[in-house]
Design a protein around this motif. Structure first.
Motif, PDB file in Angstrom:
ATOM      1  N   LEU A 197      43.789  44.904  70.417  1.00  0.00           N
ATOM      2  CA  LEU A 197      43.915  44.956  71.866  1.00  0.00           C
ATOM      3  C   LEU A 197      44.887  46.056  72.259  1.00  0.00           C
ATOM      4  CD1 LEU A 197      43.376  43.782  74.702  1.00  0.00           C
ATOM      5  CD2 LEU A 197      45.233  42.142  74.279  1.00  0.00           C
ATOM      6  N   SER A 198      44.392  47.018  73.031  1.00  0.00           N
ATOM      7  CA  SER A 198      45.214  48.131  73.501  1.00  0.00           C
ATOM      8  C   SER A 198      45.900  47.711  74.799  1.00  0.00           C
ATOM      9  CB  SER A 198      44.338  49.364  73.733  1.00  0.00           C
ATOM     10  OG  SER A 198      45.089  50.441  74.250  1.00  0.00           O
ATOM     11  N   VAL A 199      47.231  47.659  74.759  1.00  0.00           N
ATOM     12  CA  VAL A 199      48.033  47.095  75.851  1.00  0.00           C
ATOM     13  C   VAL A 199      48.735  48.201  76.623  1.00  0.00           C
ATOM     14  CG1 VAL A 199      49.900  45.505  76.444  1.00  0.00           C
ATOM     15  CG2 VAL A 199      48.372  44.984  74.516  1.00  0.00           C
ATOM     16  N   ILE A 259      45.237  38.564  66.868  1.00  0.00           N
ATOM     17  CA  ILE A 259      44.874  39.799  67.560  1.00  0.00           C
ATOM     18  C   ILE A 259      45.944  40.847  67.282  1.00  0.00           C
ATOM     19  CG2 ILE A 259      44.549  40.873  69.824  1.00  0.00           C
ATOM     20  CD1 ILE A 259      43.407  38.229  70.799  1.00  0.00           C
ATOM     21  N   GLU A 260      45.526  42.022  66.834  1.00  0.00           N
ATOM     22  CA  GLU A 260      46.483  43.103  66.585  1.00  0.00           C
ATOM     23  C   GLU A 260      46.698  43.882  67.874  1.00  0.00           C
ATOM     24  OE1 GLU A 260      47.262  47.110  63.851  1.00  0.00           O
ATOM     25  OE2 GLU A 260      45.538  45.814  63.427  1.00  0.00           O
ATOM     26  N   LEU A 261      47.964  43.974  68.284  1.00  0.00           N
ATOM     27  CA  LEU A 261      48.323  44.682  69.503  1.00  0.00           C
ATOM     28  C   LEU A 261      48.650  46.137  69.195  1.00  0.00           C
ATOM     29  CD1 LEU A 261      50.713  42.006  71.068  1.00  0.00           C
ATOM     30  CD2 LEU A 261      48.225  42.198  71.336  1.00  0.00           C
ATOM     31  N   VAL A 262      48.160  47.031  70.036  1.00  0.00           N
ATOM     32  CA  VAL A 262      48.479  48.455  69.932  1.00  0.00           C
ATOM     33  C   VAL A 262      48.818  48.955  71.327  1.00  0.00           C
ATOM     34  CG1 VAL A 262      47.053  48.866  67.887  1.00  0.00           C
ATOM     35  CG2 VAL A 262      46.041  49.088  70.169  1.00  0.00           C
ATOM     36  N   GLY A 263      49.365  50.163  71.391  1.00  0.00           N
ATOM     37  CA  GLY A 263      49.752  50.725  72.674  1.00  0.00           C
ATOM     38  C   GLY A 263      48.569  51.295  73.441  1.00  0.00           C
ATOM     39  N   LEU A 264      48.895  52.028  74.472  1.00  0.00           N
ATOM     40  CA  LEU A 264      47.878  52.631  75.323  1.00  0.00           C
ATOM     41  C   LEU A 264      46.996  53.573  74.504  1.00  0.00           C
ATOM     42  CD1 LEU A 264      47.360  52.564  78.474  1.00  0.00           C
ATOM     43  CD2 LEU A 264      48.491  54.795  78.525  1.00  0.00           C
ATOM     44  N   THR A 265      45.688  53.468  74.675  1.00  0.00           N
ATOM     45  CA  THR A 265      44.756  54.343  73.954  1.00  0.00           C
ATOM     46  C   THR A 265      44.889  55.760  74.499  1.00  0.00           C
ATOM     47  OG1 THR A 265      43.237  52.509  73.579  1.00  0.00           O
ATOM     48  CG2 THR A 265      42.346  54.734  73.376  1.00  0.00           C
ATOM     49  N   ALA A 322      55.763  41.642  64.503  1.00  0.00           N
ATOM     50  CA  ALA A 322      56.147  42.832  63.732  1.00  0.00           C
ATOM     51  C   ALA A 322      55.431  44.071  64.234  1.00  0.00           C
ATOM     52  CB  ALA A 322      55.856  42.602  62.249  1.00  0.00           C
ATOM     53  N   GLY A 323      54.221  43.913  64.667  1.00  0.00           N
ATOM     54  CA  GLY A 323      53.452  45.064  65.118  1.00  0.00           C
ATOM     55  C   GLY A 323      53.938  45.656  66.420  1.00  0.00           C
ATOM     56  N   VAL A 324      54.829  44.949  67.126  1.00  0.00           N
ATOM     57  CA  VAL A 324      55.387  45.500  68.359  1.00  0.00           C
ATOM     58  C   VAL A 324      56.552  46.428  68.043  1.00  0.00           C
ATOM     59  CG1 VAL A 324      56.574  44.916  70.513  1.00  0.00           C
ATOM     60  CG2 VAL A 324      54.618  43.559  69.748  1.00  0.00           C
TER      61      VAL A 324
END
Length: 431
Positions: A197-199, A259-265, A322-324
């Motif tokens: 999920l791109s946040v 759900i793996e969180l990632v930054g803005l695409t 951790a992914g944050v």
């Protein structure tokens, strides 16, 4: 030969139905034109499991409750998308709205040397003194031109998403952390998919706090009546969910569920997608808005002496995943097995059919509370049209009342000297 009426309302969603009710109450002759069915977008441009983001007692018009949503089961029950569409069909029947379905408006122009507008439609022209654009904000799905066609087997906008079985087997990247993005990502993960999920920047209010839904809190705190968004938050999405009975959106919980969180695409190059290093910042800003609303609610309870149960645990945020702290900045789509991208990236308006001088230099409606810079043209159903609540069902009803009052006043002015007393109901205008 053209048909004549006082007002043409374009669109028979919630805005068009509300507009018809208020025009009818004023006795203003009008026609509502809808190219599909009443409330069509609720039926065919939403995913299967969607429910309203506000409870049924709140997200409705004043004149009718949801007959098929039982508050006895849950006082804050949420209507499904089909129940909402059926609600507007029932409401249109209740008020006798003069809606014509299957009629597309192709152009609206001001003819030279005569009052009003020529409305060209798929069933012939209509001459009208006033035109209300009630097509709302969800007209043209926006997919940023980042990932080229063919880079993954499937790329769709959230308006085209229906259910997990629609997508090819494999991992899914959902881009966008508003209500649509988080709900779709959660549903996909619960179906067994690997989900990223791109946040981006967002607001995430508590779904319920101290026994009251967030819609109630925004009401008693006066925040629905804010006339402009906070500085820098004009395009910030709201992450709130009525799914599974309603719950607070918490990105920590989403991460704990897998759900793996990632930054803005940000960009794409040769099979690799890159993300901005802003994940921690975006989550922290969302947390700050969440906590600020809780504090304001607590102050309101104390100030008014209300007997509402305290919820100290709601103020306690868990540790960041951790992914944050160390977010993924690149993703090899093929290597990660990503076969689908769902773009929950919003919509743009499309007023190409409205060929009048009612737009600013950026092509946006030039209006104040729905009254445009082009006399006789009105807009309805847009976010922040008059206040924060404008994009909600109940909010558009109140905006429509203001627009109808304005039209009625203008009809009185136009009647002056045309055989009618000032303020009297004008006779039908002629070519």
């Amino acid at each position: 030969m053209s048909e004549e009426t006082e007002v043409v309302v374009v669109g028979a969603g919630q805005a068009g139905v509300a507009m018809s009710e208020h025009l009818g109450a004023h006795g203003v002759p009008h026609i509502v034109l809808e190219r599909h069915r009443i409330a069509e977008r609720w039926r065919s441009e939403r995913w299967d499991s969607l429910v309203a983001n506000g409870p049924a007692w709140h997200d409705r018009f004043p004149g009718l409750e949801f007959s098929d949503v039982d508050p006895a089961v849950h006082p804050d029950a949420f209507a499904s998308k089909d129940q909402i569409a059926d609600y507007f069909v029932t409401y249109a029947e209740k008020i006798g709205a003069p809606i014509r379905c299957g009629v597309e408006v192709t152009s609206v122009r001001r003819p030279p040397g005569r009052p009003g507008f020529r409305v060209e439609t798929s069933e012939g022209p209509i001459d009208a003194r006033f035109v209300v654009a009630a097509t709302g904000p969800f007209q043209r799905p926006v997919i940023p031109p980042i990932v080229p066609d063919g880079a993954v087997p499937a790329q769709i906008h959230s308006s085209a998403y229906r259910n997990p079985g629609q997508l090819p087997e494999g991992a899914v990247l959902v881009v966008g952390a508003g209500s649509s993005g988080v709900q779709i990502a959660d549903e996909l993960r619960r179906s067994g998919r690997r989900v990223l999920l791109s946040v981006g920047p967002h607001d995430r209010p508590a779904r319920e706090y101290r026994g009251r839904d967030f819609c109630w809190w925004l009401g008693v705190l006066g925040r629905w009546d804010a006339e402009t968004p906070p500085q820098g938050a004009e395009h910030v999405t709201i992450a709130v969910s009525g799914a599974r009975g309603g719950h607070t959106v918490d990105f920590r919980a989403l991460a704990a569920d897998g759900i793996e969180l990632v930054g803005l695409t940000a960009s794409y190059d040769d099979g690799v997608l890159r993300f901005a290093p802003d994940l921690a910042t975006n989550i922290a800003l969302g947390d700050a808005k969440y906590l600020e609303l809780l504090r304001a609610a607590d102050e309101y309870v104390e100030r008014n002496g209300l007997d509402l149960p305290e919820e100290p645990a709601a103020h306690v945020l868990g540790p960041d995943p951790a992914g944050v702290a160390d977010p993924r900045l690149e993703l090899d789509l093929a290597g990660a097995g990503v076969t689908s991208i769902v773009w929950a990236t919003g919509f743009a308006t499309d007023y190409s059919w409205l060929e009048v001088d009612a737009f600013d230099e950026h092509g946006r409606p030039d209006q104040r509370r729905g009254v445009s810079s082009e006399p006789g043209v009105y807009f309805l159903g847009l976010p922040w049209l008059s206040r924060r609540g404008s994009s909600f069902i109940w909010g558009v009803w109140h905006d429509a009342r203001y627009v109808a009052d304005h039209i009625t006043t203008q009809r009185g002015y136009l009647a002056y000297g045309a055989g009618d007393r000032p303020g009297a109901t004008p006779t039908a205008w002629k070519n």
